[in-house]
Design a protein around this motif. Structure first.
Motif, PDB file in Angstrom:
ATOM      1  N   GLY B  31       0.957  -1.585   0.383  1.00  0.00           N
ATOM      2  CA  GLY B  31      -0.228  -0.072   0.097  1.00  0.00           C
ATOM      3  C   GLY B  31       0.854   1.666  -0.018  1.00  0.00           C
ATOM      4  O   GLY B  31       0.877   2.552   0.222  1.00  0.00           O
ATOM      5  N   GLN B 134       1.752   8.634  -4.775  1.00  0.00           N
ATOM      6  CA  GLN B 134       1.194   7.275  -3.493  1.00  0.00           C
ATOM      7  C   GLN B 134      -0.723   7.797  -3.430  1.00  0.00           C
ATOM      8  O   GLN B 134      -1.274   7.244  -3.161  1.00  0.00           O
ATOM      9  CB  GLN B 134       1.462   8.097  -2.447  1.00  0.00           C
ATOM     10  N   ILE B 138      -3.652   5.307  -4.159  1.00  0.00           N
ATOM     11  CA  ILE B 138      -4.996   4.752  -3.270  1.00  0.00           C
ATOM     12  C   ILE B 138      -5.635   4.569  -4.087  1.00  0.00           C
ATOM     13  O   ILE B 138      -6.936   3.864  -3.637  1.00  0.00           O
ATOM     14  CB  ILE B 138      -4.934   5.678  -2.138  1.00  0.00           C
ATOM     15  N   GLU B 143      -7.931   2.103  -1.170  1.00  0.00           N
ATOM     16  CA  GLU B 143      -7.850   2.121  -0.198  1.00  0.00           C
ATOM     17  C   GLU B 143      -7.140   2.463   1.000  1.00  0.00           C
ATOM     18  O   GLU B 143      -6.178   2.187   0.075  1.00  0.00           O
ATOM     19  CB  GLU B 143      -8.809   1.015   0.463  1.00  0.00           C
ATOM     20  N   ALA B 144      -6.805   3.202   1.590  1.00  0.00           N
ATOM     21  CA  ALA B 144      -4.873   3.100   2.274  1.00  0.00           C
ATOM     22  C   ALA B 144      -5.825   3.178   3.866  1.00  0.00           C
ATOM     23  O   ALA B 144      -6.836   3.412   4.503  1.00  0.00           O
ATOM     24  CB  ALA B 144      -5.305   4.829   2.678  1.00  0.00           C
ATOM     25  N   THR B 148      -1.648   4.520   6.731  1.00  0.00           N
ATOM     26  CA  THR B 148      -1.580   5.246   6.041  1.00  0.00           C
ATOM     27  C   THR B 148      -1.561   7.084   5.996  1.00  0.00           C
ATOM     28  O   THR B 148      -0.861   8.015   5.268  1.00  0.00           O
ATOM     29  CB  THR B 148      -1.155   5.081   4.663  1.00  0.00           C
ATOM     30  N   THR B 149      -2.820   6.737   5.996  1.00  0.00           N
ATOM     31  CA  THR B 149      -3.839   7.699   6.489  1.00  0.00           C
ATOM     32  C   THR B 149      -3.243   9.016   7.176  1.00  0.00           C
ATOM     33  O   THR B 149      -3.054  10.479   7.154  1.00  0.00           O
ATOM     34  CB  THR B 149      -5.571   7.990   6.684  1.00  0.00           C
TER      35      THR B 149
END
Lengths: 10, 209
Positions: B31, B134, B138, B143-144, B148-149
């Motif tokens: 991810g 990046q 996503i 999705e993240a 990561t968010t």
């Protein structure tokens, strides 16, 4: 006002 | 130095540490866009070339070394240590579409036509678009992960705080750096969409694929 070229910022 | 810049640098450091710890702890870089991390390492490399030629303050020198070390460590973890978990299928943003305009612009718009100034300008422009791979990844995976968010939140917050720092410095010391300000505003705008999702959707983010 002047465009400072001193790069004191990261 | 003012509180906005200090908070911005801390926020930036927190973002980088969040990502590095996430990869290290989970022993995986799923991810995560390795391309963005390479671009960030390039941003720091081309911006901090004055590390050995100009001494501004202990803080400045230490932070530059820390940012360089952490960004290369992150790239190392992604492409070497945990390369089998690197999601190359989805990390496909064409970085040449970023590099070519940024290189061209840094030759056109700079404060001085010297290698150091052009490389500094290149790093400022590149930083404003370095997150694109990046964000693209996503949207592609749809999705993240929550960590990561958080990384993206603090990374976006750092440049937003720098804008406050530039407003503050403009009014208190008449200082302004046109190239950094324009690029910083563009960079922050790219995060606005994400900030909205982050605030409204809480941690998990599912982009409307």
């Amino acid at each position: 006002l002047q465009d400072s070229h001193l790069k004191d910022e990261l | 130095m003012n509180i906005f810049r200090l908070a911005g640098d801390v926020s930036h450091l927190v973002a980088i540490l969040i990502l590095l710890m996430k990869i290290w702890r989970s022993k995986s870089c799923a991810g995560i866009s390795g391309r963005s991390q390479v671009l960030f390492a390039l941003v720091f490399t081309t911006r901090y070339l004055d590390l050995f030629t100009v001494y501004i303050s202990a803080y400045n020198t230490v932070m530059k070394v820390v940012f360089l070390a952490l960004s290369y460590a992150t790239v190392y973890l992604i492409y070497m240590r945990f390369r089998n978990s690197y999601d190359s299928e989805n990390d496909t943003f064409r970085v040449e579409f970023l590099l070519i305009p940024v290189i061209g612009l840094s030759f056109l718009e700079n404060y001085a036509f010297t290698p150091l100034e052009i490389l500094w300008t290149f790093s400022i422009f590149l930083e404003s678009v370095a997150i694109m791979p990046q964000l693209f990844m996503i949207t592609k995976t749809g999705e993240a992960e929550s960590i990561t968010t958080h990384y993206l939140f603090f990374l976006g917050l750092y440049r937003a705080l720098y804008i406050a720092n530039w407003v503050w410095r403009y009014h208190t010391e008449g200082f302004y750096d046109q190239i950094a300000i324009v690029s910083g505003v563009v960079q922050t705008i790219f995060y606005c969409d994400f900030f909205y999702l982050y605030v409204t959707r809480g941690e998990e983010i599912r982009t409307p694929s």
